[in-house]
Design a protein around this motif. Structure first.
Motif, PDB file in Angstrom:
ATOM      1  N   PHE A 307      -7.700  -1.546   4.490  1.00  0.00           N
ATOM      2  CA  PHE A 307      -7.752  -0.653   3.171  1.00  0.00           C
ATOM      3  C   PHE A 307      -8.321   0.741   3.656  1.00  0.00           C
ATOM      4  O   PHE A 307      -8.438   1.641   2.558  1.00  0.00           O
ATOM      5  N   ALA A 308      -8.944   0.893   4.574  1.00  0.00           N
ATOM      6  CA  ALA A 308      -9.847   2.012   4.633  1.00  0.00           C
ATOM      7  C   ALA A 308      -8.923   3.364   4.697  1.00  0.00           C
ATOM      8  O   ALA A 308      -9.559   4.376   4.282  1.00  0.00           O
ATOM      9  N   GLY A 309      -7.742   3.181   5.079  1.00  0.00           N
ATOM     10  CA  GLY A 309      -6.802   4.463   5.102  1.00  0.00           C
ATOM     11  C   GLY A 309      -5.982   4.429   3.666  1.00  0.00           C
ATOM     12  O   GLY A 309      -4.821   5.249   3.952  1.00  0.00           O
ATOM     13  N   CYS A 310      -6.366   3.838   2.881  1.00  0.00           N
ATOM     14  CA  CYS A 310      -5.383   3.598   1.833  1.00  0.00           C
ATOM     15  C   CYS A 310      -5.806   4.598   0.385  1.00  0.00           C
ATOM     16  O   CYS A 310      -6.957   4.954   0.531  1.00  0.00           O
ATOM     17  N   GLU A 311      -4.814   4.710  -0.375  1.00  0.00           N
ATOM     18  CA  GLU A 311      -4.992   5.529  -1.583  1.00  0.00           C
ATOM     19  C   GLU A 311      -5.122   4.445  -2.702  1.00  0.00           C
ATOM     20  O   GLU A 311      -4.412   3.531  -2.627  1.00  0.00           O
ATOM     21  N   VAL A 312      -6.122   4.704  -3.596  1.00  0.00           N
ATOM     22  CA  VAL A 312      -6.074   3.886  -5.016  1.00  0.00           C
ATOM     23  C   VAL A 312      -5.342   4.467  -5.838  1.00  0.00           C
ATOM     24  O   VAL A 312      -5.532   5.440  -6.206  1.00  0.00           O
ATOM     25  N   MET A 313      -4.469   3.563  -6.335  1.00  0.00           N
ATOM     26  CA  MET A 313      -3.408   3.958  -7.375  1.00  0.00           C
ATOM     27  C   MET A 313      -3.868   3.149  -8.590  1.00  0.00           C
ATOM     28  O   MET A 313      -4.138   2.043  -8.647  1.00  0.00           O
ATOM     29  N   GLY A 314      -3.237   3.573  -9.665  1.00  0.00           N
ATOM     30  CA  GLY A 314      -3.307   3.140 -11.088  1.00  0.00           C
ATOM     31  C   GLY A 314      -2.151   3.247 -11.902  1.00  0.00           C
ATOM     32  O   GLY A 314      -1.466   4.146 -11.966  1.00  0.00           O
ATOM     33  N   GLU A 315      -1.772   2.105 -12.729  1.00  0.00           N
ATOM     34  CA  GLU A 315      -0.437   2.133 -13.862  1.00  0.00           C
ATOM     35  C   GLU A 315      -1.030   1.650 -14.922  1.00  0.00           C
ATOM     36  O   GLU A 315      -1.553   0.365 -14.860  1.00  0.00           O
ATOM     37  N   PHE A 316      -0.995   2.204 -15.993  1.00  0.00           N
ATOM     38  CA  PHE A 316      -1.627   2.132 -17.403  1.00  0.00           C
ATOM     39  C   PHE A 316      -0.650   2.179 -18.531  1.00  0.00           C
ATOM     40  O   PHE A 316       0.305   3.194 -18.415  1.00  0.00           O
ATOM     41  N   TRP A 317      -0.689   1.344 -19.500  1.00  0.00           N
ATOM     42  CA  TRP A 317       0.040   1.371 -20.759  1.00  0.00           C
ATOM     43  C   TRP A 317      -0.940   1.443 -21.934  1.00  0.00           C
ATOM     44  O   TRP A 317      -1.699   0.516 -22.035  1.00  0.00           O
ATOM     45  N   THR A 318      -1.105   2.682 -22.598  1.00  0.00           N
ATOM     46  CA  THR A 318      -1.967   2.792 -23.581  1.00  0.00           C
ATOM     47  C   THR A 318      -1.361   3.154 -24.971  1.00  0.00           C
ATOM     48  O   THR A 318      -0.140   3.740 -25.008  1.00  0.00           O
ATOM     49  N   CYS A 319      -1.929   3.171 -26.001  1.00  0.00           N
ATOM     50  CA  CYS A 319      -1.577   3.318 -27.427  1.00  0.00           C
ATOM     51  C   CYS A 319      -3.134   3.453 -28.292  1.00  0.00           C
ATOM     52  O   CYS A 319      -3.581   2.304 -28.678  1.00  0.00           O
TER      53      CYS A 319
END
Length: 336
Positions: A307-319
């Motif tokens: 994971f050293a060369g990885c980018e951290v991503m996120g996916e979110f659903w909000t209201c």
């Protein structure tokens, strides 16, 4: 097009205009599954007939039904049970029985404004009652922007007990979320090569759930990060509250605000330099001190060099709007 127009169109749809096709689902749809006593009344639907059609005269209804699923539309039977509360009309339009599965098409329309949107959600506030234990799921299938009508598809899987004449089914809803937002983003505040061994952990966290591939030993033996009380806001209602290495595993912790009223949720994942997606192995959620916010910790069981060369991503659903409250309920008696 109103739900009533949709029903009138259904009664005139001919099977000659409908070809068999696979049901199309929306990617990344959130579907809640729950145990319940399921689908009695729906047999009533199948004693009714679907007359032959002139599709050209009902092109709007036909297009909407066909976009949900040609296979579903082909076997639809009208139901037309209606309930209205707080200016919003709920109508169970049609249903079909296929093997041990019952599918229902249900519409909601705001009669006074535009509170129902393409991102509306019933949260987990819907209930389905019948005499037997069943499993059901519900998701938003289609939205008609012209009339503000949302179509929900409800699926009920019958278990060992089968329904019989005289049984009933009741479908009810108490809350509707509208104007939900979807955000997919890089978590640029995390520099993955700067993540170090964690040494500050939550004390006796109030666990509320787990997800992914895990066993009880994982959950009982996994230390959870002590939340950063300030954190870094990722989007409205979602805050990054911790990262760290724990026993060689990467932990990423996120706080979701007021989840019982907002249904805020999401997940974190890694993306390699080649674009490969690396999902977390499991996650553990626990309540904040206010018993309203929820922390969720995503655990990646991979070696550091992976994971050293990885980018951290996120996916979110909000209201972050308050839910629309009401009492919508319809009951079907079963018929031979």
């Amino acid at each position: 097009m109103t739900a009533e127009n949709l029903y009138e169109a259904i009664s005139e749809i001919s099977s000659q205009y409908i070809e068999e096709a696979d049901i199309r689902f929306v990617n990344k749809r959130k579907t809640w599954k729950r145990g319940l006593a399921a689908a009695a009344c729906l047999l009533l639907c199948f004693s009714l007939s679907v007359p032959a059609l002139a599709a050209a005269d009902n092109s709007i209804a036909y297009e909407l039904l066909y976009s949900v699923s040609p296979a579903f539309a082909q076997k639809l039977k009208p139901v037309r049970e209606i309930c209205e509360d707080n200016g919003i009309k709920m109508e169970v339009i049609a249903a079909k029985l296929e093997g041990d599965t019952v599918n229902i098409l249900m519409a909601m329309q705001d009669m006074t404004g535009n509170r129902i949107t393409a991102s509306s959600d019933l949260m987990d506030s819907y209930s389905i009652y019948t005499p037997y234990d069943q499993t059901a799921g519900c998701h938003l299938e289609k939205f008609d922007s012209e009339t503000g009508t949302a179509l929900w598809a409800i699926t009920i899987d019958q278990d060992e007990s089968k329904l019989k004449p005289g049984d009933k089914i009741t479908f009810s809803v108490s809350e509707i979320l509208s104007k939900k937002e979807h955000t997919e983003m890089a978590l640029e505040s995390i520099v993955i090569t700067d993540i170090r061994e964690a040494n500050n952990f939550a004390i006796d966290p109030q666990i509320r759930g787990c997800a992914g591939y895990y066993d009880e030993n994982d959950i009982e033996s996994t230390p959870l990060l002590f939340p950063d009380r300030t954190g870094y806001q990722l989007c409205d209602g979602v805050t990054l509250t911790g990262t760290g290495l724990v026993d060689g595993k990467l932990h990423i912790q996120v706080k979701y605000d007021d989840i019982l009223n907002t249904d805020n949720h999401g997940y974190a994942y890694l993306k390699s330099s080649s674009g490969e997606i690396i999902n977390y192995n499991y996650s553990v959620a626990f309540w904040a001190d206010n018993n309203a916010d929820s922390y969720e910790e995503y655990v990646f069981d991979i070696a550091f060099e992976e994971f050293a060369g990885c980018e951290v991503m996120g996916e979110f659903w909000t209201c972050n709007n308050a839910p629309i409250e009401g009492s919508w309920q319809v009951t079907f008696p079963i018929s031979q």
